[in-house]
Design a protein around this motif. Structure first.
Motif, mmCIF file in Angstrom:
data_model
loop_
_atom_site.group_PDB
_atom_site.id
_atom_site.type_symbol
_atom_site.label_atom_id
_atom_site.label_comp_id
_atom_site.label_asym_id
_atom_site.label_seq_id
_atom_site.Cartn_x
_atom_site.Cartn_y
_atom_site.Cartn_z
ATOM 1 N N ASP A 1 -9.785 30.662 -6.169
ATOM 2 C CA ASP A 1 -9.391 31.979 -6.671
ATOM 3 C C ASP A 1 -8.001 32.378 -6.199
ATOM 4 O OD1 ASP A 1 -11.756 32.294 -8.004
ATOM 5 O OD2 ASP A 1 -12.757 33.349 -6.348
ATOM 6 N N VAL A 2 -7.501 31.713 -5.152
ATOM 7 C CA VAL A 2 -6.180 32.048 -4.600
ATOM 8 C C VAL A 2 -5.161 30.957 -4.891
ATOM 9 C CG1 VAL A 2 -4.886 32.590 -2.496
ATOM 10 C CG2 VAL A 2 -7.232 33.422 -2.775
ATOM 11 N N PHE A 3 -5.534 29.699 -4.641
ATOM 12 C CA PHE A 3 -4.584 28.599 -4.763
ATOM 13 C C PHE A 3 -4.811 27.736 -6.012
ATOM 14 C CE2 PHE A 3 -4.494 29.688 -0.296
ATOM 15 C CZ PHE A 3 -3.143 29.589 0.024
ATOM 16 N N GLY A 4 -5.817 28.090 -6.811
ATOM 17 C CA GLY A 4 -6.087 27.294 -8.004
ATOM 18 C C GLY A 4 -6.358 28.132 -9.225
ATOM 19 N N LEU B 1 -3.470 33.842 4.438
ATOM 20 C CA LEU B 1 -3.046 34.192 3.084
ATOM 21 C C LEU B 1 -4.247 34.297 2.142
ATOM 22 C CD1 LEU B 1 0.179 32.034 2.503
ATOM 23 C CD2 LEU B 1 -0.002 34.529 2.398
ATOM 24 N N GLU B 2 -5.180 33.361 2.297
ATOM 25 C CA GLU B 2 -6.379 33.375 1.475
ATOM 26 C C GLU B 2 -7.187 34.660 1.713
ATOM 27 O OE1 GLU B 2 -9.018 29.720 0.876
ATOM 28 O OE2 GLU B 2 -10.155 30.900 2.329
ATOM 29 N N ALA B 3 -7.347 35.011 2.986
ATOM 30 C CA ALA B 3 -8.119 36.219 3.313
ATOM 31 C C ALA B 3 -7.419 37.474 2.792
ATOM 32 C CB ALA B 3 -8.296 36.314 4.825
ATOM 33 N N ARG B 4 -6.082 37.468 2.834
ATOM 34 C CA ARG B 4 -5.325 38.634 2.343
ATOM 35 C C ARG B 4 -5.518 38.849 0.852
ATOM 36 N NH1 ARG B 4 1.265 38.695 2.067
ATOM 37 N NH2 ARG B 4 1.439 40.459 0.629
ATOM 38 N N CYS B 5 -5.581 37.768 0.093
ATOM 39 C CA CYS B 5 -5.729 37.855 -1.360
ATOM 40 C C CYS B 5 -7.163 38.153 -1.789
ATOM 41 C CB CYS B 5 -5.257 36.566 -2.016
ATOM 42 S SG CYS B 5 -3.478 36.261 -1.870
ATOM 43 N N LEU B 6 -8.116 37.913 -0.922
ATOM 44 C CA LEU B 6 -9.523 38.102 -1.263
ATOM 45 C C LEU B 6 -10.089 39.407 -0.719
ATOM 46 C CD1 LEU B 6 -10.882 34.464 -0.751
ATOM 47 C CD2 LEU B 6 -10.306 35.616 -2.920
ATOM 48 N N ARG B 7 -9.263 40.195 -0.057
ATOM 49 C CA ARG B 7 -9.750 41.447 0.496
ATOM 50 C C ARG B 7 -10.209 42.400 -0.590
ATOM 51 N NH1 ARG B 7 -5.392 41.767 4.808
ATOM 52 N NH2 ARG B 7 -4.112 42.807 3.262
ATOM 53 N N ARG C 1 5.505 51.448 -7.207
ATOM 54 C CA ARG C 1 4.534 50.487 -6.700
ATOM 55 C C ARG C 1 3.548 50.120 -7.806
ATOM 56 N NH1 ARG C 1 3.194 48.874 -1.556
ATOM 57 N NH2 ARG C 1 1.020 48.444 -1.048
ATOM 58 N N PRO C 2 3.561 48.856 -8.253
ATOM 59 C CA PRO C 2 2.592 48.439 -9.278
ATOM 60 C C PRO C 2 1.164 48.541 -8.736
ATOM 61 C CG PRO C 2 4.357 46.816 -9.029
ATOM 62 C CD PRO C 2 4.470 47.766 -7.882
ATOM 63 N N PRO C 3 0.177 48.570 -9.604
ATOM 64 C CA PRO C 3 -1.219 48.610 -9.139
ATOM 65 C C PRO C 3 -1.552 47.414 -8.254
ATOM 66 C CG PRO C 3 -1.088 49.079 -11.483
ATOM 67 C CD PRO C 3 0.279 48.639 -11.064
ATOM 68 N N ARG C 4 -2.523 47.597 -7.380
ATOM 69 C CA ARG C 4 -2.870 46.545 -6.430
ATOM 70 C C ARG C 4 -3.313 45.262 -7.140
ATOM 71 N NH1 ARG C 4 -6.993 44.180 -3.728
ATOM 72 N NH2 ARG C 4 -6.569 43.581 -1.567
ATOM 73 N N LYS C 5 -4.058 45.391 -8.230
ATOM 74 C CA LYS C 5 -4.520 44.206 -8.958
ATOM 75 C C LYS C 5 -3.339 43.395 -9.490
ATOM 76 C CE LYS C 5 -9.163 45.516 -10.437
ATOM 77 N NZ LYS C 5 -10.067 45.734 -11.603
ATOM 78 N N VAL C 6 -2.279 44.090 -9.886
ATOM 79 C CA VAL C 6 -1.089 43.399 -10.380
ATOM 80 C C VAL C 6 -0.389 42.683 -9.232
ATOM 81 C CG1 VAL C 6 1.194 43.713 -11.438
ATOM 82 C CG2 VAL C 6 -0.775 45.004 -12.295
ATOM 83 N N ARG C 7 -0.261 43.350 -8.090
ATOM 84 C CA ARG C 7 0.420 42.755 -6.936
ATOM 85 C C ARG C 7 -0.331 41.527 -6.420
ATOM 86 N NH1 ARG C 7 0.090 48.068 -5.066
ATOM 87 N NH2 ARG C 7 -1.002 47.361 -3.185
#
Length: 207
Positions: free
Chosen positions: A21-24, A201-207, A99-105
């Protein structure tokens, strides 16, 4: 997805399981535009300013009577058409940031990380512990890792030897996992991360 883990001599020492979900994930390039535009807009100082007639020095008294002099009517020495007068349409300081929406960032960050992984420009290291603080030695290490001319190195900010060794390099940049952003990712050729930084990085993107 599984990625190969290397040591500082670019020797494979194991594998690391990273989230698809983060790197693929699917690379959505239109999100790059939205996020980078917002980042660059937020960097604009917006401090340009000129003085309008109320801000310049000079009397507000009418120069002479309205009628009977044969001259054009004048109201103030501070009018824009007088020397030293204020600007007719004065520039004012502006705040360009948004600031764009969080989902976009987060979506843009995931897409950037996935792009590096898909193009084999992601290098995961077992550790980024250097023997000493020495820029020349770090340059040699980066050449051994085959990271090209520009690389973004990500590790814990407590890695003082790495931080101080890389800070004099123009083409290579250090960032902690919490500081990784789309703009800095896209302007580098390779992403070099330690095992712990990749998981952060993975944990940051999956929060």
């Amino acid at each position: 997805m599984k990625v190969t883990v290397y040591n500082l001599k670019r020797e494979a020492v194991g594998e690391l399981d990273l989230s698809d979900d983060v790197f693929g994930t699917e690379v959505k390039e239109h999100l790059f535009y939205e996020v980078v535009k917002a980042q660059l807009a937020s960097r604009r100082a917006g401090t340009k300013a000129t003085k309008e007639r109320s801000a310049v020095a000079g009397s507000s008294k009418k120069l002479y009577r309205q009628k009977g002099t044969g001259r054009a009517r004048q109201g103030s020495i501070r009018a824009p058409h007088h020397a030293g007068g204020g600007h007719a349409h004065a520039l004012t300081p502006q705040d360009w940031s948004y600031r764009p929406p969080r989902k976009v960032r987060i979506g843009a960050l995931k897409s950037a990380l996935s792009l590096f992984a898909k193009e084999n420009r992601l290098i995961v290291l077992d550790t980024l512990d250097l023997p000493e603080i020495k820029t020349k030695a770090l340059v040699t290490t980066l050449e051994t890792l085959q990271v090209g001319k520009k690389s973004l190195v990500v590790d814990s900010p407590s890695n003082e030897k790495l931080v101080k060794s890389i800070r004099n390099l123009v083409e290579h940049q250090f960032l902690p996992p919490e500081g990784v952003n789309v703009y800095d990712l896209l302007r580098h050729d390779h992403l070099v991360v330690s095992r712990e930084a990749a998981k952060a990085l993975e944990a940051r993107c999956l929060r």
